[in-house]
Design an enzyme around this catalytic site. Sequence first.
Site, PDB file in Angstrom:
ATOM      1  N   ASP A 149      43.198  38.181  33.015  1.00 59.21           N
ATOM      2  CA  ASP A 149      41.971  38.861  33.418  1.00 59.21           C
ATOM      3  C   ASP A 149      41.092  37.920  34.254  1.00 59.21           C
ATOM      4  OD1 ASP A 149      39.809  40.745  33.334  1.00 59.21           O
ATOM      5  OD2 ASP A 149      38.947  39.612  31.656  1.00 59.21           O
ATOM      6  N   ASP A 199      37.116  38.334  34.919  1.00 58.38           N
ATOM      7  CA  ASP A 199      35.749  38.096  34.449  1.00 58.38           C
ATOM      8  C   ASP A 199      35.718  37.578  33.017  1.00 58.38           C
ATOM      9  OD1 ASP A 199      34.647  38.997  36.879  1.00 58.38           O
ATOM     10  OD2 ASP A 199      35.059  41.048  36.247  1.00 58.38           O
ATOM     11  N   ASP A 244      39.447  38.924  27.669  1.00 59.45           N
ATOM     12  CA  ASP A 244      38.325  38.772  26.728  1.00 59.45           C
ATOM     13  C   ASP A 244      37.939  40.089  26.070  1.00 59.45           C
ATOM     14  OD1 ASP A 244      37.363  39.631  29.311  1.00 59.45           O
ATOM     15  OD2 ASP A 244      35.336  39.333  28.555  1.00 59.45           O
TER      16      ASP A 244
END
Lengths: 177, 177
Positions: free
Chosen positions: A9, A11, A136
């Site tokens: 991922d 961000d 996250d």
Amino acid sequence: MKRKKIAIDMDEVMADAIGRFIELYKKEFNEDLSDLRLPGRNLQNTVPPERLEAVRQFPHRAEFFKDLDPIPGALEGIHQLHEKHDVYITTAAMEFELCFTDKFNWLKKHLPFISWKNIVFCGDKSIILADYLIDDLERNLKTFTGTPLLFTAPHNAHVEGYTRLNNWQEVTDYFLN
Amino acid sequence: MKRKKIAIDMDEVMADAIGRFIELYKKEFNEDLSDLRLPGRNLQNTVPPERLEAVRQFPHRAEFFKDLDPIPGALEGIHQLHEKHDVYITTAAMEFELCFTDKFNWLKKHLPFISWKNIVFCGDKSIILADYLIDDLERNLKTFTGTPLLFTAPHNAHVEGYTRLNNWQEVTDYFLN
């Protein structure tokens, strides 16, 4: 470890979007929002309710994702993974349609060794087929059919049930040692 | 048929990129390139060698993908599939970095019922996890782990070894009858 397909991922894993929230909050309200970096914090429990909707709209602005700072250790860590594995960047870009060029340019600038073939802008990540997903957000990990790896971010401090990697040193240790 | 995850390519499956090649060729060289629509034709065997590289660069231009005509039957067919299945749009957008906004706007305009969550801009499609992939390019189908479905386009007339769907009527018959 044999060569594996590792989806990562953007961000809060490689790009510091929280830093941009803090920066824009300072500009907009002339107040400090750096508590957003504390474990357990998210917009909901940190921003005053009357400002919450405005702050949630920040990522929909042009250039929110432009030149975000890299997360410490991410660039070197991804380079190391790339040498031994097939690294894919899988980012939920579709939610923020103004981000495409900024995200693409970020990857070209910071991770020039990642081919365009290995970049994925998506929405729902249940469409991703890989051996590992480093993310996250629990919502992305919970539908993943490979091995989900939770990268620690303030907002996921209380999430349990996943292998947790607290920083990029732990990511490279996991895959390379 | 139970609810399935169906990934669908854009160019030459729902959006007529060949039409744009013909249009730009006419503008650039004042000659007709509509033979590109004949079965078995591709840029290599249709464009004179001295112009081939220039024509191959067309999709890298700004607005190449803007407002492409829909392939006949595609919009209605996708709507029908969407009602019974989970439709994802999976397009190799990363090769042409100027296309992101044009492709996104095309989808918003023509397929407004498709959520941003179901849109994927990717490179190598081996990252896609779905039950079916409808695509005109063998290189995308051959690494797919679900059921690959070859959508007929001029350039793939000689490709064998896949279930072939010649048009959108055949697509909807395949899934809905």
